[in-house]
Design an enzyme around this catalytic site. Structure first.
Site, PDB file in Angstrom:
ATOM      1  N   VAL A   1       0.822  -1.209   0.000  1.00 44.10           N
ATOM      2  CA  VAL A   1       0.000   0.000   0.000  1.00 44.10           C
ATOM      3  C   VAL A   1       0.860   1.264   0.000  1.00 44.10           C
ATOM      4  CG1 VAL A   1      -1.571   1.354   1.446  1.00 44.10           C
ATOM      5  CG2 VAL A   1      -2.057  -1.036   0.982  1.00 44.10           C
TER       6      VAL A   1
ATOM      7  N   ASP B   1      10.751   3.267   5.240  1.00 44.02           N
ATOM      8  CA  ASP B   1      10.528   1.915   5.765  1.00 44.02           C
ATOM      9  C   ASP B   1      11.617   1.592   6.770  1.00 44.02           C
ATOM     10  OD1 ASP B   1       8.486  -0.436   4.623  1.00 44.02           O
ATOM     11  OD2 ASP B   1      10.160  -1.188   5.830  1.00 44.02           O
TER      12      ASP B   1
ATOM     13  N   THR C   1      -5.376  -0.365   7.472  1.00 47.51           N
ATOM     14  CA  THR C   1      -6.721  -0.752   7.907  1.00 47.51           C
ATOM     15  C   THR C   1      -6.692  -0.929   9.422  1.00 47.51           C
ATOM     16  OG1 THR C   1      -7.039  -1.860   5.804  1.00 47.51           O
ATOM     17  CG2 THR C   1      -8.530  -2.493   7.591  1.00 47.51           C
TER      18      THR C   1
ATOM     19  N   GLU D   1      -7.597   2.537   2.573  1.00 43.74           N
ATOM     20  CA  GLU D   1      -7.228   2.261   1.186  1.00 43.74           C
ATOM     21  C   GLU D   1      -8.022   1.051   0.679  1.00 43.74           C
ATOM     22  OE1 GLU D   1      -5.394   3.999  -1.041  1.00 43.74           O
ATOM     23  OE2 GLU D   1      -6.351   2.464  -2.259  1.00 43.74           O
TER      24      GLU D   1
ATOM     25  N   PHE E   1     -17.138 -10.606  -7.547  1.00 44.77           N
ATOM     26  CA  PHE E   1     -16.951 -11.414  -6.333  1.00 44.77           C
ATOM     27  C   PHE E   1     -17.970 -12.530  -6.204  1.00 44.77           C
ATOM     28  CE2 PHE E   1     -13.448  -9.674  -3.862  1.00 44.77           C
ATOM     29  CZ  PHE E   1     -13.105  -8.640  -4.702  1.00 44.77           C
TER      30      PHE E   1
ATOM     31  N   GLY F   1     -14.645 -20.760  -5.833  1.00 46.85           N
ATOM     32  CA  GLY F   1     -13.245 -21.168  -5.838  1.00 46.85           C
ATOM     33  C   GLY F   1     -12.846 -21.787  -4.521  1.00 46.85           C
TER      34      GLY F   1
ATOM     35  N   CYS G   1      -5.679  -9.273   3.305  1.00 48.58           N
ATOM     36  CA  CYS G   1      -6.711  -8.399   3.893  1.00 48.58           C
ATOM     37  C   CYS G   1      -7.939  -9.133   4.422  1.00 48.58           C
ATOM     38  CB  CYS G   1      -7.132  -7.355   2.869  1.00 48.58           C
ATOM     39  SG  CYS G   1      -5.812  -6.192   2.508  1.00 48.58           S
TER      40      CYS G   1
END
Ligand SMILES: NC(=O)c1ccc[n+]([C@@H]2O[C@H](COP(=O)([O-])OP(=O)(O)OC[C@H]3O[C@@H](n4cnc5c(N)ncnc54)[C@H](O)[C@@H]3O)[C@@H](O)[C@H]2O)c1
Length: 450
Positions: free
Chosen positions: A11, A30, A122, A151, A252, A256, A263
């Site tokens: 992200v 980072d 998140t 995001e 969606f 599967g 996430c």
């Protein structure tokens, strides 16, 4: 505007590169020195289509730079984004916020002049309040606001999602911060991306609600797929029949092996925990999580059934390991459970993934034989399993595959192929929920379904 991105993962790096491309001056920070050293050399530590060029062009233009030291850039910044990981906490499944709070403490030390601190990670409802408290406690003198800006990008299509979002959610009641965020995103709403100004807590919850709803949609169609297999219906047609209804939508609804990735699994767990803590348990999301967990191992059972009831001593070739195509991300990929369950059953696993092999090697159990392409992977296998629908698995040369395999069995967990097409090549073909009663009965030992 001067922007700092704290955390340069999927992200942070994508958002940072895109903000730079809008014309902002961006510094990506980072903690991992090797990651920053690689980025400075123009090497991209993750696989994301288009990212390498975007990082290169904006670095060359002098708008994008990388560092491990956030102090200087934060002191000059208009907006500091927190884009660090929020993985599941061991034990209770709540989001581990230690990286977010550590970032907040570091940012606090260097604030200088009015600065907006934006949580893009998140984070559960109330995290923004805590970030604000931490910073206020460390720097009572600082002039700042804490905004939630979750995001919604998808790995594999991240740049396009960032540049053409369905919506931008900005959570703050502070009008000065709202105006600054409007400037940050101005290039996007010239493209008329809707901006939703909400309270901070609303923005935080919106992200979890959206992810939990998408996970629910996937899990719903997966359960329908199971039912289709029992009643002889075709889940792809059911999904189409449902999805053409605008109230439902077609996205969606692909059956599967269950959702995975960095996430949905952790965000559904964190939402469950939040809902429990506030005394309003989310029974639907709880059911989704447990159905999805069972599903991954059930996919291994499907492979075992296709092999006649046992995989002991048999070689199984897995085509695709990442949780979806066009990413190298292995976090919570269904392949992790499938490999373990098949190894538990005594299988020898061969595997190939176009981009995820490095990460897979670090996360899969030992004993997996890694191969260089699909054909090497199926060599000597008693069954091949399509786990991830990478494009290169969509047009396999079935004559070549059959000649290489010990037994021509294909388990297609992504419904990539048409059954007639594969069976015409002499394969036993098993898919997900497309209602082939003959295959189901054959595998169940020929009996009528009760
Ligand atoms: N990956 C996705 O598709 C996606 C999509 C939407 C939202 N999110 C959310 O965004 C957040 C980040 O996800 P990600 O996939 O980019 O994670 P990631 O693990 O790829 O990246 C996080 C980065 O933050 C760095 N970091 C941690 N603490 C730091 C600190 N104090 N200072 C500087 N760097 C630090 C880590 O070294 C790592 O490189 C998570 O909350 C995630 O839920 C992810």
């Amino acid at each position: 505007m001067k922007i700092v991105m704290v955390g340069s993962g999927y992200v942070g790096l994508v958002s940072g590169a895109c903000f730079a491309d809008f014309g902002h001056e961006v510094v990506c920070v980072d903690k991992v020195e090797s990651k920053i050293a690689a980025l400075k050399q123009g090497e991209i530590p993750i696989f994301e289509p288009g990212l390498s060029e975007l990082v290169r062009s904006n670095s060359e233009a002098g708008r994008l730079s990388f560092t491990t030291d956030l102090a200087g850039p934060v002191a000059r910044a208009d907006a500091v984004f927190i884009a660090v990981g929020t993985p599941s906490r061991r034990g209770d499944g709540f989001a581990d916020l230690s990286y977010v709070y550590a970032a907040a403490r570091e940012i606090a030390q260097s604030l200088n002049g009015y600065t907006v601190i934006v949580t893009k990670s998140t984070v559960p409802v109330g995290t923004g309040d805590e970030v604000e408290r931490i910073i206020r406690e460390l720097r009572p003198d600082a002039d700042f606001a804490v905004v939630s800006n979750p995001e919604f990008l998808r790995e594999g299509a991240a740049i396009d999602d960032f540049k053409r979002p369905d919506r931008i959610v900005i959570g703050t009641d502070d009008l000065r911060a709202q105006a600054l965020m409007a400037d940050v995103y101005r290039p996007l709403y010239l493209n008329s991306a809707p901006i939703l100004n909400t309270s901070r807590r609303t923005a935080e919850l919106t992200k979890y609600a959206a992810n939990a709803f998408l996970a629910t949609k996937i899990t719903f169609i997966n359960e329908m797929a199971d039912l289709c297999e029992q009643v002889g219906a075709n889940v792809q047609d059911v999904a189409r029949g449902m999805g053409l209804d605008n109230r439902i939508g077609s996205k969606f609804l692909h059956a599967g092996p269950g959702y995975g990735g960095s996430c949905f699994p952790k965000d559904t767990l964190a939402l469950i925990k939040t809902a429990q803590d506030y005394g309003t348990p989310s029974r639907i999301v709880e059911a989704v999580v447990s159905v999805n967990d069972l599903r991954k191992r059930a996919m291994a059972k499907k492979v075992v059934a296709a092999c006649g009831g046992s995989v002991r001593g048999k070689t199984i070739a897995l085509l695709g390991l990442t949780f979806k195509p066009n990413t190298d991300d292995m976090r919570d990929a269904p392949s992790l459970s499938i490999v373990t369950a098949l190894q538990d059953g005594g299988a020898i696993i061969r595997a190939f993934d176009p981009e995820g092999m490095e990460q897979a090697k670090a996360m899969l159990p030992s004993g997996v034989v890694y191969c260089n392409d699909a054909y090497e992977c199926v060599d000597g296998a008693h069954a091949a399993v399509i786990v991830t629908e990478w494009n290169i698995f969509r047009a396999l040369d079935f004559d070549r595959v059959k000649a290489a395999m010990a037994a021509p069995i294909l388990v297609d967990l992504r419904n990539v192929y048409r059954a007639e097409q594969v069976r015409a090549k002499g394969f036993t073909y098993v898919d997900v929920g497309r209602g082939d009663m003959s295959a189901a009965k054959e595998l169940a030992g020929g009996g009528e379904a009760a």
